[in-house]
Scaffold this motif. Structure first.
Motif, PDB file in Angstrom:
ATOM      1  N   ALA A  32      -8.339   6.003  27.761  1.00 17.26           N
ATOM      2  CA  ALA A  32      -9.337   5.524  28.719  1.00 17.26           C
ATOM      3  C   ALA A  32     -10.435   4.727  28.025  1.00 17.26           C
ATOM      4  N   LEU A  33     -10.859   5.175  26.849  1.00 18.90           N
ATOM      5  CA  LEU A  33     -11.900   4.444  26.125  1.00 18.90           C
ATOM      6  C   LEU A  33     -11.370   3.108  25.595  1.00 18.90           C
ATOM      7  N   ALA A  34     -10.133   3.091  25.119  1.00 17.35           N
ATOM      8  CA  ALA A  34      -9.507   1.835  24.679  1.00 17.35           C
ATOM      9  C   ALA A  34      -9.402   0.856  25.853  1.00 17.35           C
ATOM     10  N   GLU A  35      -9.048   1.375  27.023  1.00 18.89           N
ATOM     11  CA  GLU A  35      -8.953   0.527  28.217  1.00 18.89           C
ATOM     12  C   GLU A  35     -10.339   0.012  28.610  1.00 18.89           C
ATOM     13  N   ALA A  42     -12.161  -8.529  28.554  1.00 19.15           N
ATOM     14  CA  ALA A  42     -11.561  -9.445  29.537  1.00 19.15           C
ATOM     15  C   ALA A  42     -12.629  -9.969  30.501  1.00 19.15           C
ATOM     16  N   ALA A  43     -13.552  -9.098  30.913  1.00 18.31           N
ATOM     17  CA  ALA A  43     -14.616  -9.529  31.821  1.00 18.31           C
ATOM     18  C   ALA A  43     -15.569 -10.514  31.133  1.00 18.31           C
ATOM     19  N   TYR A 135     -20.814   6.160  24.575  1.00 25.05           N
ATOM     20  CA  TYR A 135     -20.292   6.235  25.937  1.00 25.05           C
ATOM     21  C   TYR A 135     -20.420   7.672  26.439  1.00 25.05           C
ATOM     22  N   ILE A 136     -20.585   7.797  27.748  1.00 27.03           N
ATOM     23  CA  ILE A 136     -20.511   9.113  28.357  1.00 27.03           C
ATOM     24  C   ILE A 136     -19.509   9.055  29.503  1.00 27.03           C
ATOM     25  N   LYS A 137     -18.957  10.202  29.822  1.00 31.00           N
ATOM     26  CA  LYS A 137     -18.072  10.260  30.980  1.00 31.00           C
ATOM     27  C   LYS A 137     -18.923  10.014  32.219  1.00 31.00           C
ATOM     28  N   TYR A 138     -18.419   9.114  33.068  1.00 27.60           N
ATOM     29  CA  TYR A 138     -19.174   8.675  34.234  1.00 27.60           C
ATOM     30  C   TYR A 138     -18.191   8.375  35.354  1.00 27.60           C
ATOM     31  N   LYS A 139     -18.243   9.160  36.415  1.00 24.63           N
ATOM     32  CA  LYS A 139     -17.248   9.079  37.496  1.00 24.63           C
ATOM     33  C   LYS A 139     -17.207   7.726  38.193  1.00 24.63           C
ATOM     34  N   LYS A 140     -18.308   6.986  38.181  1.00 26.86           N
ATOM     35  CA  LYS A 140     -18.339   5.701  38.879  1.00 26.86           C
ATOM     36  C   LYS A 140     -17.731   4.564  38.056  1.00 26.86           C
ATOM     37  N   SER A 141     -17.391   4.817  36.808  1.00 24.18           N
ATOM     38  CA  SER A 141     -16.743   3.806  35.970  1.00 24.18           C
ATOM     39  C   SER A 141     -15.244   3.793  36.278  1.00 24.18           C
ATOM     40  N   PRO A 142     -14.620   2.633  36.330  1.00 27.26           N
ATOM     41  CA  PRO A 142     -13.183   2.566  36.617  1.00 27.26           C
ATOM     42  C   PRO A 142     -12.305   3.371  35.641  1.00 27.26           C
ATOM     43  N   THR A 143     -12.764   3.526  34.408  1.00 27.20           N
ATOM     44  CA  THR A 143     -11.981   4.273  33.417  1.00 27.20           C
ATOM     45  C   THR A 143     -12.544   5.673  33.169  1.00 27.20           C
ATOM     46  N   GLY A 144     -13.687   5.975  33.775  1.00 27.81           N
ATOM     47  CA  GLY A 144     -14.321   7.268  33.555  1.00 27.81           C
ATOM     48  C   GLY A 144     -15.306   7.277  32.401  1.00 27.81           C
ATOM     49  N   TRP A 145     -15.470   6.149  31.697  1.00 28.66           N
ATOM     50  CA  TRP A 145     -16.403   6.043  30.574  1.00 28.66           C
ATOM     51  C   TRP A 145     -17.389   4.912  30.842  1.00 28.66           C
ATOM     52  N   ALA A 146     -18.661   5.153  30.488  1.00 29.06           N
ATOM     53  CA  ALA A 146     -19.693   4.125  30.646  1.00 29.06           C
ATOM     54  C   ALA A 146     -20.600   4.111  29.420  1.00 29.06           C
ATOM     55  N   SER A 147     -20.978   2.923  29.023  1.00 26.32           N
ATOM     56  CA  SER A 147     -21.917   2.751  27.914  1.00 26.32           C
ATOM     57  C   SER A 147     -23.288   3.248  28.344  1.00 26.32           C
ATOM     58  N   ILE A 148     -23.928   4.036  27.458  1.00 26.70           N
ATOM     59  CA  ILE A 148     -25.284   4.496  27.748  1.00 26.70           C
ATOM     60  C   ILE A 148     -26.263   4.062  26.653  1.00 26.70           C
ATOM     61  N   ARG A 149     -25.763   3.794  25.451  1.00 25.20           N
ATOM     62  CA  ARG A 149     -26.586   3.282  24.346  1.00 25.20           C
ATOM     63  C   ARG A 149     -25.748   2.308  23.524  1.00 25.20           C
ATOM     64  N   GLU A 150     -26.400   1.236  23.061  1.00 20.53           N
ATOM     65  CA  GLU A 150     -25.698   0.269  22.205  1.00 20.53           C
ATOM     66  C   GLU A 150     -26.696  -0.384  21.277  1.00 20.53           C
ATOM     67  N   VAL A 151     -26.274  -0.527  20.030  1.00 19.42           N
ATOM     68  CA  VAL A 151     -27.079  -1.230  19.024  1.00 19.42           C
ATOM     69  C   VAL A 151     -26.162  -2.239  18.331  1.00 19.42           C
ATOM     70  N   ILE A 152     -26.666  -3.437  18.128  1.00 18.78           N
ATOM     71  CA  ILE A 152     -25.915  -4.512  17.462  1.00 18.78           C
ATOM     72  C   ILE A 152     -26.558  -4.784  16.119  1.00 18.78           C
ATOM     73  N   GLN A 153     -25.719  -4.933  15.103  1.00 21.31           N
ATOM     74  CA  GLN A 153     -26.160  -5.320  13.766  1.00 21.31           C
ATOM     75  C   GLN A 153     -25.450  -6.645  13.446  1.00 21.31           C
ATOM     76  N   PRO A 154     -26.183  -7.763  13.434  1.00 26.55           N
ATOM     77  CA  PRO A 154     -25.540  -9.030  13.097  1.00 26.55           C
ATOM     78  C   PRO A 154     -25.003  -9.028  11.680  1.00 26.55           C
ATOM     79  N   ALA A 155     -23.905  -9.718  11.465  1.00 25.67           N
ATOM     80  CA  ALA A 155     -23.367  -9.870  10.118  1.00 25.67           C
ATOM     81  C   ALA A 155     -24.309 -10.772   9.325  1.00 25.67           C
ATOM     82  N   PRO A 156     -24.356 -10.559   7.999  1.00 24.83           N
ATOM     83  CA  PRO A 156     -25.239 -11.413   7.185  1.00 24.83           C
ATOM     84  C   PRO A 156     -24.762 -12.860   7.173  1.00 24.83           C
TER      85      PRO A 156
END
Length: 156
Positions: A32-35, A42-43, A135-156
């Motif tokens: 489910a997380l891979a999906e 894709a989106a 990610y946390i399990k979230y019933k309203k997500s099509p796969t059951g998983w939803a992002s709740i926190r994200e941090v990006i580190q740009p490559a040098p």
């Protein structure tokens, strides 16, 4: 004898405080997380903000650049809509480097490469970096998983 007793008590204390080891995740959660990752990519390629947002919890917080946090799904959606009006973004690489499941939470660390193409014309660009997404399990997500926190580190 007292020394053995204190050592034993100390060992049991630390063993008990250690808790359970992290869980690798069951097959259904991993699939489910891979999906989830596949559908988000894709989106992005379609510029479909609404589809991307289906995988974001209402309380999501994103740190996509230093000194800036985007708080809440509505703010993330507005920011993404502005970006998608200016650029076509396509994940050309997304490698999961580490994944951890613990109860109803999963954390992924990935390295990624995004190709950006200005919609108004101009030279495409490549953006590389590393992301940590919780990610946390979230019933309203099509796969059951939803992002709740994200941090990006740009490559040098």
């Amino acid at each position: 004898m007292k020394r053995f007793f204190y050592c034993a008590i100390t060992a049991f204390y630390f063993y008990g405080c250690a808790g359970t080891p992290p869980v690798a995740g069951n097959d259904a959660d991993k699939k489910a997380l891979a999906e989830t990752s596949r559908l988000i990519g894709a989106a992005f390629a379609k510029g479909d903000v609404k589809a991307v947002m289906k995988f974001h919890h209402p309380d999501v917080v994103k740190g996509l650049s230093y000194g800036s946090l985007t708080i809440g799904r509505d703010s993330v959606e507005a920011s993404m809509a502005r970006t998608f009006k200016s650029f076509r973004l396509e994940f050309i690489a997304n490698k999961i480097e580490d994944e951890l499941f613990e109860g109803n939470t999963a954390t992924q660390i990935s390295s990624f490469t995004i190709k950006g193409t200005p919609i108004a014309g101009g030279q495409p660009f490549i953006f590389k970096g590393r992301a940590m997404v919780v990610y946390i399990k979230y019933k309203k997500s099509p796969t059951g998983w939803a992002s709740i926190r994200e941090v990006i580190q740009p490559a040098p």
